[in-house]
Design a protein around this motif. Structure first.
Motif, PDB file in Angstrom:
ATOM      1  N   GLN A 158      27.507  25.217   1.872  1.00 47.61           N
ATOM      2  CA  GLN A 158      26.754  24.955   0.643  1.00 47.61           C
ATOM      3  C   GLN A 158      26.153  26.247   0.078  1.00 47.61           C
ATOM      4  OE1 GLN A 158      24.420  21.481   2.480  1.00 47.61           O
ATOM      5  NE2 GLN A 158      24.411  21.017   0.297  1.00 47.61           N
ATOM      6  N   TYR A 159      25.635  27.085   0.953  1.00 52.99           N
ATOM      7  CA  TYR A 159      24.991  28.325   0.503  1.00 52.99           C
ATOM      8  C   TYR A 159      26.017  29.283  -0.096  1.00 52.99           C
ATOM      9  CZ  TYR A 159      21.937  32.403   0.492  1.00 52.99           C
ATOM     10  OH  TYR A 159      21.189  33.493   0.102  1.00 52.99           O
ATOM     11  N   ARG A 160      27.181  29.329   0.525  1.00 58.89           N
ATOM     12  CA  ARG A 160      28.200  30.310   0.159  1.00 58.89           C
ATOM     13  C   ARG A 160      29.070  29.867  -1.008  1.00 58.89           C
ATOM     14  NH1 ARG A 160      32.839  29.879   2.320  1.00 58.89           N
ATOM     15  NH2 ARG A 160      32.121  28.848   4.213  1.00 58.89           N
ATOM     16  N   GLN A 161      29.248  28.541  -1.169  1.00 57.02           N
ATOM     17  CA  GLN A 161      30.246  28.081  -2.121  1.00 57.02           C
ATOM     18  C   GLN A 161      29.690  27.000  -3.052  1.00 57.02           C
ATOM     19  OE1 GLN A 161      34.636  26.284  -2.262  1.00 57.02           O
ATOM     20  NE2 GLN A 161      34.129  27.253  -0.379  1.00 57.02           N
ATOM     21  N   ASP A 189      28.998  20.794  -5.669  1.00 59.88           N
ATOM     22  CA  ASP A 189      29.488  19.855  -6.684  1.00 59.88           C
ATOM     23  C   ASP A 189      30.241  18.700  -6.033  1.00 59.88           C
ATOM     24  OD1 ASP A 189      28.393  21.357  -8.746  1.00 59.88           O
ATOM     25  OD2 ASP A 189      30.251  22.468  -9.102  1.00 59.88           O
ATOM     26  N   VAL A 190      31.000  18.999  -4.983  1.00 58.28           N
ATOM     27  CA  VAL A 190      31.715  17.945  -4.260  1.00 58.28           C
ATOM     28  C   VAL A 190      30.711  17.033  -3.562  1.00 58.28           C
ATOM     29  CG1 VAL A 190      33.275  17.461  -2.321  1.00 58.28           C
ATOM     30  CG2 VAL A 190      33.840  19.270  -3.958  1.00 58.28           C
ATOM     31  N   LEU A 191      29.789  17.616  -2.797  1.00 57.82           N
ATOM     32  CA  LEU A 191      28.831  16.819  -2.030  1.00 57.82           C
ATOM     33  C   LEU A 191      27.899  16.011  -2.923  1.00 57.82           C
ATOM     34  CD1 LEU A 191      28.149  19.448   0.742  1.00 57.82           C
ATOM     35  CD2 LEU A 191      29.468  17.329   0.972  1.00 57.82           C
ATOM     36  N   ASP A 244      19.830  16.982  -1.066  1.00 55.65           N
ATOM     37  CA  ASP A 244      18.657  17.782  -1.459  1.00 55.65           C
ATOM     38  C   ASP A 244      18.981  19.271  -1.437  1.00 55.65           C
ATOM     39  OD1 ASP A 244      17.273  15.408  -1.690  1.00 55.65           O
ATOM     40  OD2 ASP A 244      16.072  15.696   0.132  1.00 55.65           O
ATOM     41  N   GLY A 245      19.679  19.700  -0.379  1.00 56.69           N
ATOM     42  CA  GLY A 245      20.071  21.109  -0.290  1.00 56.69           C
ATOM     43  C   GLY A 245      21.009  21.505  -1.418  1.00 56.69           C
ATOM     44  N   ALA A 246      21.954  20.621  -1.734  1.00 52.93           N
ATOM     45  CA  ALA A 246      22.898  20.900  -2.818  1.00 52.93           C
ATOM     46  C   ALA A 246      22.176  21.010  -4.156  1.00 52.93           C
ATOM     47  CB  ALA A 246      23.975  19.820  -2.870  1.00 52.93           C
ATOM     48  N   LEU A 300      20.169  24.292  -4.294  1.00 53.19           N
ATOM     49  CA  LEU A 300      21.022  25.465  -4.501  1.00 53.19           C
ATOM     50  C   LEU A 300      21.633  25.475  -5.899  1.00 53.19           C
ATOM     51  CD1 LEU A 300      22.740  25.605  -1.016  1.00 53.19           C
ATOM     52  CD2 LEU A 300      21.213  27.344  -1.985  1.00 53.19           C
ATOM     53  N   LYS A 301      21.970  24.310  -6.427  1.00 54.84           N
ATOM     54  CA  LYS A 301      22.617  24.235  -7.740  1.00 54.84           C
ATOM     55  C   LYS A 301      21.635  24.500  -8.877  1.00 54.84           C
ATOM     56  CE  LYS A 301      25.711  21.318 -10.442  1.00 54.84           C
ATOM     57  NZ  LYS A 301      26.774  22.290 -10.591  1.00 54.84           N
ATOM     58  N   TYR A 302      20.419  23.958  -8.761  1.00 53.99           N
ATOM     59  CA  TYR A 302      19.490  24.013  -9.879  1.00 53.99           C
ATOM     60  C   TYR A 302      18.226  24.826  -9.620  1.00 53.99           C
ATOM     61  CZ  TYR A 302      22.464  20.258 -11.577  1.00 53.99           C
ATOM     62  OH  TYR A 302      23.547  19.517 -11.976  1.00 53.99           O
TER      63      TYR A 302
END
Length: 192
Positions: A103-106, A111-113, A162-164, A167-169
């Motif tokens: 998740q951190y790297r990609q 978006d998938v998760l 939550d992590g996604a 990281l995304k927003y």
């Protein structure tokens, strides 16, 4: 030596264009997520946006053409490796740490998760496999007594989401802070 017939040249050009678009999409999605403007993918591939649509039918078709290589293979490798770890606590720690590292790297993994493109059957299939493994790994953690009894598979799913979202927003933390927070997460779900 004779020249190739016109139809053969066109088919070869179409195949070359499709592969250029695939490679450009993988690079763009890997670095910026699945919402990268298709104009950017087309420009990186050296084709028009119309060519992207002609070859792949739009964003969903393009996602489906690259998602295995982009996210699924790595995620499935993490799941396969986790299944080889006999100790349930070590398996859980490896799995959560590896998923958070992806998740951190990609950005595309987030978006998938987050199931950002539910129209993509392949994307949703990846989520289904991950969800089944979440349940499997949590069940093993309960049987072994490694996890807090109230911690459930849907809690793990929520933590991954939550992590996604963060990281995304949100503001991207340093790698050291992110790893430290993974430790806090793992400590929080373990039985005291």
């Amino acid at each position: 030596m004779t020249d190739a017939p016109e139809g053969s040249r066109l088919r070869a050009d179409a195949k070359r264009n499709a592969e250029q678009i695939r490679r450009a999409a993988i690079d763009a999605f890997r670095g910026r997520g699945l919402a990268v403007p298709l104009e950017d993918v087309a420009k990186a591939a050296g084709v028009s946006k119309a060519t992207v649509f002609n070859r792949f039918g739009g964003r969903i078709g393009l996602i489906e053409a690259v998602i295995e290589e982009l996210v699924a293979n790595e995620l499935y490798a993490v799941i396969d490796h986790a299944r080889t770890i006999a100790n349930a606590g070590e398996r859980i720690a490896y799995y959560i740490t590896a998923i958070r590292e992806i998740q951190y790297r990609q950005p595309a993994a987030n978006d998938v998760l987050l199931q950002m493109y539910p129209e993509s059957q392949q994307l949703m299939a990846i989520c289904h496999v991950a969800g089944e493994f979440n349940a499997e790994v949590i069940a093993a953690g309960h049987v072994s007594g490694e996890l807090r009894p109230e911690f459930r598979a849907d809690d793990l799913q929520a933590l991954i989401h939550d992590g996604a979202l963060a990281l995304k927003y949100g503001t991207r933390p340093s790698a050291a802070d992110y790893e430290r927070r993974t430790t806090f997460l793992l400590d929080g779900i373990r039985r005291s």
